[in-house]
Design an enzyme around this catalytic site. Structure first.
Site, PDB file in Angstrom:
ATOM      1  CD  GLU A 182      -2.760  -1.515   2.274  1.00 10.22           C
ATOM      2  OE1 GLU A 182      -3.023  -0.569   3.038  1.00 10.22           O
ATOM      3  OE2 GLU A 182      -3.185  -2.680   2.459  1.00 10.22           O
ATOM      4  CD  GLU A 294      -3.874  -8.125   1.348  1.00  5.78           C
ATOM      5  OE1 GLU A 294      -4.785  -7.556   1.979  1.00  5.78           O
ATOM      6  OE2 GLU A 294      -2.698  -7.735   1.420  1.00  5.78           O
TER       7      GLU A 294
HETATM    8  O1  G3I Z   1      -1.997 -10.213  18.353  1.00  2.16           O
HETATM    9  C1  G3I Z   1      -2.635  -9.142  19.057  1.00  2.16           C
HETATM   10  C2  G3I Z   1      -3.198  -9.640  20.358  1.00  2.16           C
HETATM   11  O2  G3I Z   1      -2.130 -10.054  21.198  1.00  2.16           O
HETATM   12  C3  G3I Z   1      -4.000  -8.528  21.025  1.00  2.16           C
HETATM   13  O3  G3I Z   1      -4.600  -9.019  22.188  1.00  2.16           O
HETATM   14  C4  G3I Z   1      -5.070  -8.039  20.067  1.00  2.16           C
HETATM   15  C5  G3I Z   1      -5.900  -6.949  20.689  1.00  2.16           C
HETATM   16  O4  G3I Z   1      -5.820  -5.777  19.957  1.00  2.16           O
HETATM   17  O5  G3I Z   1      -4.452  -7.547  18.854  1.00  2.16           O
HETATM   18  C6  G3I Z   1      -3.749  -8.600  18.202  1.00  2.16           C
HETATM   19  O6  G3I Z   1      -3.160  -8.078  17.043  1.00  2.16           O
HETATM   20  C7  G3I Z   1      -4.102  -7.844  15.983  1.00  2.16           C
HETATM   21  C8  G3I Z   1      -3.622  -8.624  14.757  1.00  2.16           C
HETATM   22  O7  G3I Z   1      -4.453  -8.305  13.605  1.00  2.16           O
HETATM   23  C9  G3I Z   1      -3.671 -10.141  14.976  1.00  2.16           C
HETATM   24  O8  G3I Z   1      -4.979 -10.517  15.164  1.00  2.16           O
HETATM   25  C10 G3I Z   1      -4.060  -6.348  15.689  1.00  2.16           C
HETATM   26  O9  G3I Z   1      -4.634  -5.652  16.766  1.00  2.16           O
HETATM   27  C11 G3I Z   1      -4.855  -6.064  14.414  1.00  2.16           C
HETATM   28  O10 G3I Z   1      -4.698  -4.707  14.045  1.00  2.16           O
HETATM   29  C12 G3I Z   1      -4.323  -6.928  13.271  1.00  2.16           C
HETATM   30  O11 G3I Z   1      -5.141  -6.685  12.137  1.00  2.16           O
HETATM   31  C13 G3I Z   1      -4.585  -7.142  10.902  1.00  2.16           C
HETATM   32  C14 G3I Z   1      -4.407  -5.911   9.978  1.00  2.16           C
HETATM   33  O12 G3I Z   1      -3.974  -6.333   8.677  1.00  2.16           O
HETATM   34  C15 G3I Z   1      -3.394  -4.938  10.527  1.00  2.16           C
HETATM   35  O13 G3I Z   1      -2.121  -5.535  10.567  1.00  2.16           O
HETATM   36  C16 G3I Z   1      -5.557  -8.132  10.276  1.00  2.16           C
HETATM   37  O14 G3I Z   1      -5.596  -9.312  11.039  1.00  2.16           O
HETATM   38  C17 G3I Z   1      -5.113  -8.451   8.855  1.00  2.16           C
HETATM   39  O15 G3I Z   1      -6.076  -9.273   8.195  1.00  2.16           O
HETATM   40  C18 G3I Z   1      -4.961  -7.171   8.043  1.00  2.16           C
HETATM   41  O16 G3I Z   1      -4.508  -7.516   6.742  1.00  2.16           O
HETATM   42  C19 G3I Z   1      -4.247  -6.395   5.880  1.00  2.16           C
HETATM   43  C20 G3I Z   1      -3.035  -6.755   5.045  1.00  2.16           C
HETATM   44  O17 G3I Z   1      -1.952  -7.025   5.890  1.00  2.16           O
HETATM   45  C21 G3I Z   1      -2.744  -5.660   4.044  1.00  2.16           C
HETATM   46  N1  G3I Z   1      -3.917  -5.381   3.203  1.00  2.16           N
HETATM   47  C22 G3I Z   1      -5.109  -5.031   3.968  1.00  2.16           C
HETATM   48  C23 G3I Z   1      -5.448  -6.143   4.941  1.00  2.16           C
HETATM   49  C24 G3I Z   1      -6.683  -5.796   5.733  1.00  2.16           C
HETATM   50  O18 G3I Z   1      -6.440  -4.685   6.538  1.00  2.16           O
END
Ligand code: G3I
Length: 482
Positions: A182, A294
């Site tokens: 992105e 994705e």
């Molecule tokens: O692992 C922690 C956990 O320890 C904690 O208790 C919890 C509470 O907030 O958060 C957990 O981390 C989360 C992580 O996903 C794992 O579940 C983060 O908050 C959360 O922000 C993260 O979201 C991911 C997001 O990217 C941001 O990195 C999504 O799962 C993931 O599907 C999403 O994927 C992105 C691609 O990488 C790029 N393209 C867009 C796509 C959707 O946003």
């Protein structure tokens, strides 16, 4: 026999009408890597073959993958890796922040586990993502850069260290990387105003690719982006321009990832298959591999209709067929495996309309209609079986009377026999990778069909034109005339 309208439409209608003959005849085939299957493997272009998505993809020389999160959403979610998917992507574990809570302090535990799973299941591993300005970063990265007397030099040093550490660790084990994710702003044509861009300008993108390529020259390196509108939007045009510029600069970038999220949150209509395919083709025309990296399609788009899951399956088929129809489009990854695991249901603002049920498997880990429609669309890329399917089409057409020998009975039978013999030779040539022989036989068959009514025609009947068209398509995509 129905005349074909546009690429893939016959296939989709035929598949839903289960009229395999026309579907197979209209199958779009691409000169893909030799299929893993041999003569004794099932014919995955036959919808009755019961092939899995992974088996079909293997025969098509195509990647079908899924993002694998840290925590499996179903006890046996990961069992689908290998059986149904021949590729997987780390959903979060390989992002900079999850790898290193603080700059330089790496914990590779979860990333190692995912790479181990990929190797255990013998599937391709996609690393996601080395640099994402809006993504999770080490908590002290920004202060490390901004408090340095030379922020540019400090950030370059940290990027270099990070990319070499991670790509170097998985060299030869992670086959492709989303090097930069992105790079553009969410909705416009501008660069995303993130720490990397603010500090180094757009040059951070090319630098990241060069470092990654040095760290693992064998890895396929991708630039990954999402779009709300695919044709003619400022963002899609800006992305095409950026990619063209990076290619012109000789940056070691091998492919582009089109994320293909369909969230149903903003009042934006789904793209037509043609619009989506044209965008993929425009990227491919820049000389790069293309992947849908994705893919997820919220069921909400179809809630008003009689059967949302079937309409969702049809759109999965359209998106997949659009990719399959572009030779350089080499794979599709869904962003998750089963519906409960989707990021959409736990991410604001999409969580306001959860559940989205956007994936191929339901909460019981059962394949949904979308699984089968995607599988059948991937089958459109299988060459050897499609050549066999031409032979099946010929035989069925003769049996149903849709294809008859031209001329008096004696010669008519001989002419049909001669046409069939050429198609049999075509199958044998393709199965033994002798494409030039296959081209010769196909050319001979096409000349003899010659449905424009010339006296030399060997066959008459409505199927003759479909057969001639399917042969033309197979010749074209075997690159017979180049
Ligand atoms: O692992 C922690 C956990 O320890 C904690 O208790 C919890 C509470 O907030 O958060 C957990 O981390 C989360 C992580 O996903 C794992 O579940 C983060 O908050 C959360 O922000 C993260 O979201 C991911 C997001 O990217 C941001 O990195 C999504 O799962 C993931 O599907 C999403 O994927 C992105 C691609 O990488 C790029 N393209 C867009 C796509 C959707 O946003």
């Amino acid at each position: 026999m129905r005349k074909r309208e546009t690429v893939g439409s016959g296939w989709r209608e035929a598949h839903f009408g289960r009229a395999p003959l026309v579907a197979i005849a209209l199958a779009v085939v691409v000169l893909a890597a030799r299929p893993a299957g041999t003569g004794d493997s099932p014919d995955c272009t036959d919808p009755q073959s019961g092939c899995s998505l992974a088996e079909t993809a293997a025969q098509a020389g195509f990647w079908v993958g899924a993002a694998v999160g840290n925590a499996a959403s179903h006890p046996s979610t990961q069992a689908t890796i290998g059986g149904h998917f021949n590729s997987m992507t780390a959903e979060n574990a390989m992002k900079w922040g999850p790898l290193a809570r603080r700059v330089g302090e790496y914990d590779f535990g979860r990333a190692d586990a995912l790479v181990g799973l990929a190797e255990e299941r013998a599937v391709r591993m996609r690393g996601h993502t080395l640099l994402w300005g809006r993504g999770p970063l080490p908590v002290d990265l920004e202060s490390e850069v901004n408090q340095s007397p030379n922020p540019q030099a400090r950030l370059r040093e940290l990027l270099d260290q990070h990319i070499r550490t991670v790509v170097g660790r998985y060299a030869g084990r992670v086959q492709s990387w989303d090097v930069v994710n992105e790079p553009l702003s969410v909705a416009g044509a501008a660069f995303d105003y993130n720490l990397f861009f603010r500090t180094l300008g757009e040059s951070y993108i090319a630098e990241a690719f060069r470092i990654a390529h040095e760290a693992d020259p064998g890895a396929q390196l991708f630039l990954n982006e999402f779009f709300f509108v695919y044709s003619g939007s400022p963002k899609s045009q800006a992305f095409l321009a950026l990619v063209e510029k990076l290619v012109a600069e000789g940056v070691p970038m091998h492919g582009v990832g089109v994320q293909a999220h369909f969230w149903d949150y903003l009042p934006i209509a789904l793209p037509s298959r043609e619009e989506f395919q044209n965008f993929l083709q425009a990227l491919a025309d820049l000389g790069l591999a293309v992947e849908l990296t994705e893919l997820d399609i919220s069921r909400h788009y179809f809630d008003q209709g009689p059967d949302p899951l079937l309409r969702q399956a049809e759109f999965y088929s359209e998106i997949t067929s659009a990719c399959v129809a572009v030779p350089a489009c080499q794979g599709i990854t869904t962003w998750g495996i089963d519906d409960p695991g989707t990021w959409l249901d736990v991410t604001a603002p999409f969580d306001q309309v959860a559940p989205h049920e956007p994936l191929l498997f339901d909460a019981e880990l059962q394949p949904k209609p979308a699984y089968f429609s995607m599988r059948d669309a991937v089958a459109e890329r299988i060459i050897p079986f499609t050549a066999r399917a031409l032979l099946r089409l010929f035989d069925e057409s003769v049996k149903t009377g849709a294809l008859e020998g031209a001329g008096p009975p004696g010669s008519a039978v001989a002419k049909l026999r001669s046409l069939r013999s050429s198609l049999e030779k075509t199958v044998k040539y393709i199965d033994s990778d002798r494409v030039s022989g296959a081209c010769r036989e196909l050319e001979r068959t096409a000349r003899r069909l010659d449905t424009d009514g010339s006296s030399r025609a060997f066959a008459t009947g409505p199927a003759a034109r479909d057969l001639e068209e399917a042969i033309r398509e197979l010749r074209g995509l075997l690159a017979c005339d180049s």
